[in-house]
Scaffold this motif. Structure first.
Motif, mmCIF file in Angstrom:
data_model
loop_
_atom_site.group_PDB
_atom_site.id
_atom_site.type_symbol
_atom_site.label_atom_id
_atom_site.label_comp_id
_atom_site.label_asym_id
_atom_site.label_seq_id
_atom_site.Cartn_x
_atom_site.Cartn_y
_atom_site.Cartn_z
ATOM 1 N N SER A 162 58.226 42.688 -73.835
ATOM 2 C CA SER A 162 56.942 42.476 -73.170
ATOM 3 C C SER A 162 56.507 41.015 -73.225
ATOM 4 O O SER A 162 55.958 40.478 -72.258
ATOM 5 N N PHE A 163 56.754 40.361 -74.344
ATOM 6 C CA PHE A 163 56.377 38.962 -74.514
ATOM 7 C C PHE A 163 57.079 38.065 -73.506
ATOM 8 O O PHE A 163 56.459 37.191 -72.896
ATOM 9 N N TYR A 164 58.376 38.290 -73.318
ATOM 10 C CA TYR A 164 59.147 37.395 -72.462
ATOM 11 C C TYR A 164 59.196 37.818 -70.993
ATOM 12 O O TYR A 164 59.477 37.001 -70.124
ATOM 13 N N SER A 165 58.908 39.083 -70.731
ATOM 14 C CA SER A 165 58.909 39.543 -69.335
ATOM 15 C C SER A 165 57.498 39.579 -68.739
ATOM 16 O O SER A 165 57.341 39.724 -67.524
ATOM 17 N N HIS A 166 56.482 39.505 -69.620
ATOM 18 C CA HIS A 166 55.068 39.623 -69.207
ATOM 19 C C HIS A 166 54.766 41.000 -68.613
ATOM 20 O O HIS A 166 53.822 41.161 -67.859
ATOM 21 N N GLU A 167 55.563 41.975 -69.002
ATOM 22 C CA GLU A 167 55.342 43.366 -68.576
ATOM 23 C C GLU A 167 54.295 43.992 -69.507
ATOM 24 O O GLU A 167 54.421 43.926 -70.727
ATOM 25 N N GLN A 168 53.255 44.604 -68.944
ATOM 26 C CA GLN A 168 52.123 45.081 -69.725
ATOM 27 C C GLN A 168 52.041 46.601 -69.873
ATOM 28 O O GLN A 168 51.111 47.119 -70.491
ATOM 29 N N ARG A 169 52.991 47.325 -69.359
ATOM 30 C CA ARG A 169 52.902 48.781 -69.275
ATOM 31 C C ARG A 169 52.867 49.489 -70.636
ATOM 32 O O ARG A 169 52.367 50.604 -70.744
ATOM 33 N N SER A 170 53.389 48.862 -71.682
ATOM 34 C CA SER A 170 53.564 49.566 -72.953
ATOM 35 C C SER A 170 52.350 49.539 -73.865
ATOM 36 O O SER A 170 52.348 50.209 -74.909
ATOM 37 N N LEU A 171 51.313 48.791 -73.521
ATOM 38 C CA LEU A 171 50.179 48.631 -74.431
ATOM 39 C C LEU A 171 49.545 49.971 -74.803
ATOM 40 O O LEU A 171 49.275 50.239 -75.972
ATOM 41 N N LYS A 172 49.305 50.835 -73.829
ATOM 42 C CA LYS A 172 48.656 52.123 -74.118
ATOM 43 C C LYS A 172 49.509 52.974 -75.048
ATOM 44 O O LYS A 172 48.979 53.736 -75.877
ATOM 45 N N HIS A 173 50.827 52.850 -74.949
ATOM 46 C CA HIS A 173 51.722 53.625 -75.811
ATOM 47 C C HIS A 173 51.687 53.095 -77.251
ATOM 48 O O HIS A 173 51.778 53.871 -78.205
ATOM 49 N N LEU A 174 51.554 51.779 -77.399
ATOM 50 C CA LEU A 174 51.439 51.204 -78.738
ATOM 51 C C LEU A 174 50.157 51.678 -79.420
ATOM 52 O O LEU A 174 50.166 52.036 -80.603
ATOM 53 N N PHE A 175 49.057 51.701 -78.683
ATOM 54 C CA PHE A 175 47.798 52.164 -79.257
ATOM 55 C C PHE A 175 47.866 53.657 -79.615
ATOM 56 O O PHE A 175 47.333 54.087 -80.645
ATOM 57 N N LYS A 176 48.512 54.444 -78.779
ATOM 58 C CA LYS A 176 48.659 55.871 -79.070
ATOM 59 C C LYS A 176 49.498 56.075 -80.333
ATOM 60 O O LYS A 176 49.184 56.913 -81.187
ATOM 61 N N CYS A 177 50.546 55.292 -80.466
ATOM 62 C CA CYS A 177 51.401 55.368 -81.647
ATOM 63 C C CYS A 177 50.625 54.975 -82.898
ATOM 64 O O CYS A 177 50.733 55.633 -83.949
ATOM 65 N N LEU A 178 49.832 53.923 -82.803
ATOM 66 C CA LEU A 178 49.034 53.474 -83.942
ATOM 67 C C LEU A 178 48.042 54.551 -84.378
ATOM 68 O O LEU A 178 47.829 54.775 -85.574
ATOM 69 N N LYS A 179 47.463 55.237 -83.422
ATOM 70 C CA LYS A 179 46.511 56.310 -83.730
ATOM 71 C C LYS A 179 47.200 57.447 -84.476
ATOM 72 O O LYS A 179 46.623 58.047 -85.390
ATOM 73 N N GLN A 180 48.445 57.731 -84.106
ATOM 74 C CA GLN A 180 49.189 58.817 -84.759
ATOM 75 C C GLN A 180 49.625 58.450 -86.178
ATOM 76 O O GLN A 180 49.826 59.331 -87.013
#
Length: 236
Positions: A162-180
């Motif tokens: 994500s850092f090098y491609s500037h692709e933003q799609r994964s942010l919601k999945h990271l937050f969901k994972c953190l919540k779990q």
């Protein structure tokens, strides 16, 4: 001290003559050579298979990556799998966190001080990042349904891609994972680090709130670093 030639040979450093010989072999012979007792032969076989992008050899290359001990041979196998693209992802996902002992088992005591994004330690994660954004859907699936040792390495891969491609799609999945897994310190640290790849208001707000609420010094330092990286991207 510079490596001696014999040391380079043992580590599988590429040999032009062997590689030229490999260029004349068919894929079945090259796959067999991945199990050679000579590291340079394993390196050359992997490099040729990678250049040919022979996707039918993905399984053989995956087995070779799991078993390889020589540095240059391992690099060549990883590069070959990375060149195969999306078809290699299911095999690499299955190897996350399973090869070697270099993965983080706990938070480090020092902050990463470079301005680039840290390269994953896990060899399967390092290989997946060569494939780039096409690998993100499978990595996101691991965040929600994978085992913890897979999730740790998937976070690193997602952050790097994500850092090098500037692709933003994964942010919601990271937050969901953190919540779990909000009670897992190592996972929290990895996600806070990954957030520097998402210069968005949501990630910035989370990090700012975390700085105020957390009493863990290392986590707050990492959050401050991610905020600094986000501010450099000027994406409010």
């Amino acid at each position: 001290m510079k490596s001696t030639y014999q040391s380079l040979v043992k580590r599988g450093y590429s040999n032009t003559q062997i590689e030229e010989r490999c260029n004349k072999l068919d894929e079945a012979s090259l796959e067999k050579m991945l199990g050679s007792s000579t590291p340079q032969e394993r390196t050359s076989a992997a490099r040729v298979l990678g250049r040919r992008k022979h996707t039918a050899s993905i399984q053989a290359l995956s087995i070779a990556l799991e078993n390889e001990k020589s540095l240059y041979s391992k690099i060549a196998i990883s590069e070959a799998l990375g060149s195969m693209g999306i078809k290699a992802v299911p095999y690499l996902i299955g190897m996350l966190g399973k090869i070697g002992r270099n993965q983080y088992k706990q938070m480090p005591n020092e902050l990463f001080k470079k301005t680039n994004y840290p390269l994953p330690r896990d060899i399967a994660a390092r290989t997946i990042i060569k494939i780039g954004p096409p690998a993100l859907p499978a990595l996101e699936e691991i965040l929600i349904r994978g085992e913890l040792w897979q999730i740790y390495e998937a976070i690193d891969s997602i952050g790097y891609i994500s850092f090098y491609s500037h692709e933003q799609r994964s942010l919601k999945h990271l937050f969901k994972c953190l919540k779990q897994h909000d009670d897992d310190e190592l996972l929290t640290w990895k996600i806070i680090r990954a957030l520097e790849a998402f210069p968005l208001p949501k990630s910035k707000k989370f990090l700012q709130t975390f700085l105020v609420s957390s009493k863990n010094k290392m986590l707050t330092l990492e959050a401050a670093r991610s905020l600094k990286q986000i501010s450099k991207n000027k994406c409010d």
